[in-house]
Design an enzyme around this catalytic site. Sequence first.
Site, PDB file in Angstrom:
ATOM      1  N   TYR A 137      40.549  37.112  41.647  1.00  0.00           N
ATOM      2  CA  TYR A 137      39.504  37.232  42.374  1.00  0.00           C
ATOM      3  C   TYR A 137      38.372  36.213  42.498  1.00  0.00           C
ATOM      4  O   TYR A 137      37.801  35.825  41.633  1.00  0.00           O
ATOM      5  CB  TYR A 137      38.763  38.512  41.599  1.00  0.00           C
ATOM      6  CG  TYR A 137      39.781  39.900  41.452  1.00  0.00           C
ATOM      7  CD1 TYR A 137      40.464  40.060  42.093  1.00  0.00           C
ATOM      8  CD2 TYR A 137      39.295  40.672  40.422  1.00  0.00           C
ATOM      9  CE1 TYR A 137      41.360  41.296  42.102  1.00  0.00           C
ATOM     10  CE2 TYR A 137      39.993  41.748  39.931  1.00  0.00           C
ATOM     11  CZ  TYR A 137      41.246  42.019  40.700  1.00  0.00           C
ATOM     12  OH  TYR A 137      41.790  42.952  40.765  1.00  0.00           O
ATOM     13  N   HIS A 148      48.943  41.175  35.921  1.00  0.00           N
ATOM     14  CA  HIS A 148      48.437  41.564  37.387  1.00  0.00           C
ATOM     15  C   HIS A 148      49.501  41.931  38.214  1.00  0.00           C
ATOM     16  O   HIS A 148      50.554  40.898  38.616  1.00  0.00           O
ATOM     17  CB  HIS A 148      47.551  40.387  37.947  1.00  0.00           C
ATOM     18  CG  HIS A 148      46.442  40.811  38.802  1.00  0.00           C
ATOM     19  ND1 HIS A 148      45.392  40.020  38.976  1.00  0.00           N
ATOM     20  CD2 HIS A 148      46.513  42.008  39.404  1.00  0.00           C
ATOM     21  CE1 HIS A 148      44.816  40.686  40.077  1.00  0.00           C
ATOM     22  NE2 HIS A 148      45.236  41.689  40.355  1.00  0.00           N
TER      23      HIS A 148
HETATM   24  P1  NAD Z   1      37.130  50.084  45.873  1.00  0.00           P
HETATM   25  O1  NAD Z   1      37.656  51.111  46.603  1.00  0.00           O
HETATM   26  O2  NAD Z   1      36.358  50.199  44.587  1.00  0.00           O
HETATM   27  O3  NAD Z   1      36.184  49.461  46.958  1.00  0.00           O
HETATM   28  C1  NAD Z   1      35.199  48.323  46.959  1.00  0.00           C
HETATM   29  C2  NAD Z   1      34.390  47.991  48.130  1.00  0.00           C
HETATM   30  O4  NAD Z   1      33.440  49.129  48.390  1.00  0.00           O
HETATM   31  C3  NAD Z   1      33.471  46.982  47.882  1.00  0.00           C
HETATM   32  O5  NAD Z   1      33.393  46.428  49.071  1.00  0.00           O
HETATM   33  C4  NAD Z   1      32.182  47.509  47.590  1.00  0.00           C
HETATM   34  O6  NAD Z   1      31.063  46.798  47.990  1.00  0.00           O
HETATM   35  C5  NAD Z   1      32.098  48.877  48.282  1.00  0.00           C
HETATM   36  N1  NAD Z   1      31.460  49.864  47.634  1.00  0.00           N
HETATM   37  C6  NAD Z   1      31.393  50.376  46.621  1.00  0.00           C
HETATM   38  N2  NAD Z   1      30.492  51.398  46.298  1.00  0.00           N
HETATM   39  C7  NAD Z   1      30.195  51.927  47.470  1.00  0.00           C
HETATM   40  C8  NAD Z   1      29.337  52.744  47.949  1.00  0.00           C
HETATM   41  N3  NAD Z   1      28.606  53.641  46.900  1.00  0.00           N
HETATM   42  N4  NAD Z   1      28.931  52.705  49.093  1.00  0.00           N
HETATM   43  C9  NAD Z   1      29.697  51.956  49.998  1.00  0.00           C
HETATM   44  N5  NAD Z   1      30.534  50.950  49.551  1.00  0.00           N
HETATM   45  C10 NAD Z   1      30.707  50.955  48.398  1.00  0.00           C
HETATM   46  O7  NAD Z   1      38.098  48.814  45.884  1.00  0.00           O
HETATM   47  P2  NAD Z   1      38.587  47.738  44.833  1.00  0.00           P
HETATM   48  O8  NAD Z   1      37.171  47.064  44.732  1.00  0.00           O
HETATM   49  O9  NAD Z   1      39.610  47.099  45.488  1.00  0.00           O
HETATM   50  O10 NAD Z   1      38.846  48.416  43.619  1.00  0.00           O
HETATM   51  C11 NAD Z   1      38.006  48.494  42.498  1.00  0.00           C
HETATM   52  C12 NAD Z   1      38.252  47.652  41.222  1.00  0.00           C
HETATM   53  O11 NAD Z   1      39.444  47.752  40.869  1.00  0.00           O
HETATM   54  C13 NAD Z   1      38.408  46.065  41.702  1.00  0.00           C
HETATM   55  O12 NAD Z   1      37.167  45.452  41.960  1.00  0.00           O
HETATM   56  C14 NAD Z   1      39.207  45.544  40.604  1.00  0.00           C
HETATM   57  O13 NAD Z   1      38.538  45.133  39.344  1.00  0.00           O
HETATM   58  C15 NAD Z   1      40.395  46.791  40.352  1.00  0.00           C
HETATM   59  N6  NAD Z   1      41.420  46.691  40.885  1.00  0.00           N
HETATM   60  C16 NAD Z   1      42.598  46.183  40.361  1.00  0.00           C
HETATM   61  C17 NAD Z   1      43.783  45.879  40.960  1.00  0.00           C
HETATM   62  C18 NAD Z   1      45.093  45.321  40.134  1.00  0.00           C
HETATM   63  O14 NAD Z   1      44.911  44.959  39.205  1.00  0.00           O
HETATM   64  N7  NAD Z   1      46.194  45.285  40.835  1.00  0.00           N
HETATM   65  C19 NAD Z   1      43.986  46.348  42.289  1.00  0.00           C
HETATM   66  C20 NAD Z   1      42.672  46.890  43.068  1.00  0.00           C
HETATM   67  C21 NAD Z   1      41.518  47.097  42.356  1.00  0.00           C
END
Ligand code: NAD
Length: 318
Positions: free
Chosen positions: A56, A119
């Site tokens: 990230y 990952h």
């Molecule tokens: P998400 O669906 O959580 O969306 C995050 C986005 O939505 C960001 O831009 C954030 O600013 C916005 N957001 C958050 N809360 C909000 C709200 N209440 N209103 C409006 N916008 C809002 O997607 P993500 O961040 O990809 O997934 C969450 C976490 O999961 C990641 O940060 C990561 O830590 C993890 N993740 C891991 C993997 C992996 O290991 N392969 C893949 C995807 C995500």
Amino acid sequence: MIYRTLGKTGLRVSIVGYGASPLGAEFGRIDPEEGRRAVHHAIDCGINYFDVAPYYGRTLAESRLGEFLEGKRHQVILASKVGRYDVDHFDYSARCVTSSVEESLRRLRTDFIDVIQIHDIEYGDRDQIIHETLPALRALVDTGKVCFVGITGYPLLQLADVISQTEVDTILSYCRYNLFDTTMDTMLTPVAKEHGVGLINASPLHMRALTETGAPDWHPAPHAVIDKSRAVADWCRSQGVDIADLAMQYALAYDDVATTLVGMSKVSHVDSNVKAVGVAPDPQLLAAVQAMIRPVADVIWCEGRPENDDPGAVPKQS
Ligand code: NAD
């Protein structure tokens, strides 16, 4: 806040988990001071599970999170990852992942990581993951540098297959349980339960598609899904509802997972997402949104090596 046990690890984790990828500017530039406040506010709200990765922001998210958690490390359960370092740079060798953990420890300013995860295993060779990467991480458990070992990824059948073949403490699946896609429930959850593996659901907002701002340019979903996300957000707004609130309520109501990771870098998002805890979605509103989404529900895209794709996956951004 509500807490649940993460599989056999015994860890009690908040059902809203802090996704730190936005701290690495994965969704665009952020104000780092606001990011710091968001992290501190999340802890004050009872969020105790923090997920990050070297990938990230190409180490930026880990460095920022390590800085923001200074003096607060003991209040959180910290999860990071190994094996993915750039969009197309993967290395799941024992040598790489072992040194990768050392580097993460430095950036995170800690002497142990609670959960270390491989990952996006769909980009690796499954035999290597099982016979080289996982044993290397388990060896680190013996040194005390990490406590538990997990895997992450998008295609579900490969995740289910790995936990059927070998010992894993946690699984993180993303974009497979939210308003757009619920296939995690049938394709992964039963296997994870059978093996006592701690289950983590990431991306309840379908990587920002289910928000007012909308999906980032790099979003891999087919155009029909992205177009639908705009239509649904518009319709919700016409009803006086923020689609993100409904999406969070919906995902958090899935109690087969220990925690749901949502990416956050703003205090206001922490507040909205914590507010969704324990709030059931309005049934009529939910039914209307699900009816709108139905034509593109459970549409999945190709990710990683072709042999790891789930059946029916379509090309990215098609
Ligand atoms: P998400 O669906 O959580 O969306 C995050 C986005 O939505 C960001 O831009 C954030 O600013 C916005 N957001 C958050 N809360 C909000 C709200 N209440 N209103 C409006 N916008 C809002 O997607 P993500 O961040 O990809 O997934 C969450 C976490 O999961 C990641 O940060 C990561 O830590 C993890 N993740 C891991 C993997 C992996 O290991 N392969 C893949 C995807 C995500």
